[in-house]
Design an enzyme around this catalytic site. Structure first.
Site, PDB file in Angstrom:
ATOM      1  N   LYS A  11      41.358  67.285 -45.478  1.00  0.00           N
ATOM      2  CA  LYS A  11      40.105  67.856 -44.378  1.00  0.00           C
ATOM      3  C   LYS A  11      38.799  67.015 -44.941  1.00  0.00           C
ATOM      4  O   LYS A  11      38.360  66.727 -45.930  1.00  0.00           O
ATOM      5  CB  LYS A  11      39.587  69.273 -45.122  1.00  0.00           C
ATOM      6  N   GLU A  66      40.041  68.418 -49.330  1.00  0.00           N
ATOM      7  CA  GLU A  66      38.830  68.332 -48.902  1.00  0.00           C
ATOM      8  C   GLU A  66      37.961  67.585 -49.718  1.00  0.00           C
ATOM      9  O   GLU A  66      37.120  68.155 -50.547  1.00  0.00           O
ATOM     10  CB  GLU A  66      38.209  69.865 -48.753  1.00  0.00           C
TER      11      GLU A  66
END
Length: 295
Positions: A213, A176
């Protein structure tokens, strides 16, 4: 690796619920839920309160596998129980929802336009505990504020170095590297980020699987080509400070991108709601996020 869970995450319709607010972001999450900071006097009381909130969400009939594929948990939640079952086991065995674990320890100071992750000093023990608690994958967050090529390279290098260690343990890492939605050069940051991610994906072992992400891109469908990479199980999107309605609207314009919302998922939920009101509010949010995730 659990192949049933892998098939579910890689192929099924739905989204991933992010229930992983950590020590730093928990007071804000509780306040949004209607619990003021003077309602608790230490971390233990705070984590007890947030676990009750998460438990209420997870146990709700609205929180089900028709719409939700997986849920990301905070480390503290992994060791807690719901109806005498560890949270990850409850999610999978009772709800058919795949459990993930947030493993990062927060962000370092801003440098070169980015915030790297703080060192994860107990990584080996944490991954061992995750495997023992039947966790499927992990999640770790970095932050990009400026389109600084040196900084963005450092972020992606750090993420993939950790991802390699995690994948070697049989877990699926969610990488992420969040791009600040308020950044004046967000689109340029996304271009640099995609370039670095592509380089690292091409260097991975054939068998290694990762998830990404990412902030919802400025340019619609910007990450479509990354979705086709054989190493990428799924790409999920964070809400990043957008309201639920704006996040959904932006997400729906990106085919194949699914939500992994935290604050936008729990928007409008309150401790003062009756169970009926709570379930109805949660159900409406989940259905709208789901619809935006299946375009």
């Amino acid at each position: 690796m659990n192949e049933t869970q892998m098939n579910r995450i890689s192929k099924d319709k739905g989204f991933i619920a992010a229930l992983d607010q950590s020590g730093g972001s928990t007071p804000k999450a509780l306040l949004q839920y209607g619990i003021k900071e003077n309602s608790y006097s230490n971390d233990e009381e705070m984590f007890n309160l947030v676990h009750e909130m998460r438990k209420r969400i997870i146990k709700s009939t609205a929180f089900n596998s028709k719409y939700i594929l997986g849920a990301i948990l905070f480390e503290n939640t992994m060791y807690r129980t719901i109806d005498h079952k560890y949270t990850a086991d409850y999610l999978w065995n009772e709800k058919n929802i795949v459990p993930f674990l947030k493993i990062d320890k927060g962000l370092s100071e801003l440098e070169n336009g980015v915030q790297l992750m703080k060192p994860i000093t107990n990584l080996d023990e944490l991954l061992k505990a995750a495997i023992e608690k039947n966790i499927f994958g992990t999640k770790m967050r970095s932050f990009i504020k400026e389109a600084n090529s040196k900084g963005i390279k450092m972020v992606v290098d750090q993420q993939f170095e950790l991802a390699d260690k995690i994948a070697n343990q049989g877990l699926v890492p969610i990488i992420e590297p969040e791009v600040d939605i308020k950044s004046t050069d967000k689109e340029k940051s996304e271009e640099l980020l995609k370039l670095e991610i592509s380089k690292h994906l091409s260097d991975l072992d054939k068998e290694t699987k990762v998830m990404l992400k990412l902030s919802i891109p400025t340019k619609d469908n910007f990450y479509s080509d990354l979705m086709k990479d054989p190493h990428v199980v799924r790409i999920v999107a964070l809400s990043g400070g957008y309201s639920q309605s704006e996040a959904n609207e932006r997400l729906s314009r990106n085919n194949g991108l699914i939500a992994s919302f935290s604050r936008a998922l729990s928007e409008n939920l309150s401790i003062d709601q009756t169970d009926e009101e709570f379930n109805e509010t949660l159900s409406n949010s989940i259905k709208e996020i789901y619809e935006a995730s299946i375009t």
